[in-house]
Design a protein around this motif. Structure first.
Motif, mmCIF file in Angstrom:
data_model
loop_
_atom_site.group_PDB
_atom_site.id
_atom_site.type_symbol
_atom_site.label_atom_id
_atom_site.label_comp_id
_atom_site.label_asym_id
_atom_site.label_seq_id
_atom_site.Cartn_x
_atom_site.Cartn_y
_atom_site.Cartn_z
ATOM 1 N N ASN A 11 54.872 40.756 49.213
ATOM 2 C CA ASN A 11 54.272 41.644 50.036
ATOM 3 C C ASN A 11 52.652 41.985 49.554
ATOM 4 N N MET A 12 51.809 41.441 49.983
ATOM 5 C CA MET A 12 50.533 41.501 49.454
ATOM 6 C C MET A 12 50.361 43.382 49.917
ATOM 7 N N ASP A 45 33.106 42.499 36.023
ATOM 8 C CA ASP A 45 32.946 42.132 34.760
ATOM 9 C C ASP A 45 34.097 42.337 33.644
ATOM 10 N N ALA A 46 35.025 43.398 33.891
ATOM 11 C CA ALA A 46 36.162 43.651 33.065
ATOM 12 C C ALA A 46 37.309 42.739 33.666
ATOM 13 N N PRO A 47 38.344 42.612 32.626
ATOM 14 C CA PRO A 47 39.593 41.961 33.049
ATOM 15 C C PRO A 47 40.191 42.709 34.128
ATOM 16 N N MET A 48 40.965 41.888 35.032
ATOM 17 C CA MET A 48 41.445 42.324 36.181
ATOM 18 C C MET A 48 42.945 41.997 36.244
ATOM 19 N N LEU A 49 43.650 42.539 37.252
ATOM 20 C CA LEU A 49 45.178 42.147 37.554
ATOM 21 C C LEU A 49 44.841 41.600 38.982
ATOM 22 N N SER A 50 45.424 40.192 39.093
ATOM 23 C CA SER A 50 45.405 39.889 40.708
ATOM 24 C C SER A 50 46.886 39.801 41.120
ATOM 25 N N VAL A 51 46.983 40.133 42.220
ATOM 26 C CA VAL A 51 48.506 40.012 43.060
ATOM 27 C C VAL A 51 48.242 38.797 44.030
#
Length: 123
Positions: A11-12, A45-51
């Motif tokens: 569930n986004m 520009d920084a590390p990210m978390l993607s869902v």
């Protein structure tokens, strides 16, 4: 070196709300939302978390042995993130504590979709 890591979700809206609230104190928010995938972080520009909803549209399934580790900057912040995650609906995979004397302090949770997350501090 790491640009982003991705976890599959069912569930986004729920996932974006969970991670945005959980990581807000670290300056994170949804930076880009493309419908079936969203990127959460402090800057592009920084590390990210993607869902994301998996591309094959099958149910998301956490990998055995896969884990995302987040260093919030102190043992106190590890404790705070752990408690916040639990309050937001995560389940415990290991309460905060010293794992290796004078080396590694950590706490572990599973998000609502079962993805394993560690909060840690070295030293």
């Amino acid at each position: 070196m790491i640009g982003y890591v991705t976890v599959g979700v069912s569930n986004m809206d729920k996932a974006k709300a969970f991670y945005s609230e959980l990581l807000a104190d670290l300056g994170a928010k949804v930076l880009m939302d493309m419908g079936r995938i969203a990127f959460i972080g402090s800057t592009m520009d920084a590390p990210m978390l993607s869902v994301c909803i998996p591309y094959d549209e099958n149910d998301p399934s956490p990998g055995n042995g896969n884990m995302i580790a987040i260093n919030p900057g102190s043992k106190e912040k590890v404790d705070a993130l752990y408690l916040k995650a639990i309050a937001l609906g995560a389940s415990s995979e290991g309460e905060p504590g010293q794992r290796v004397p004078d080396v590694f302090y950590g706490a572990y949770i599973r998000d609502p979709d079962g993805n394993k997350i560690a909060f840690y501090e070295f030293g």
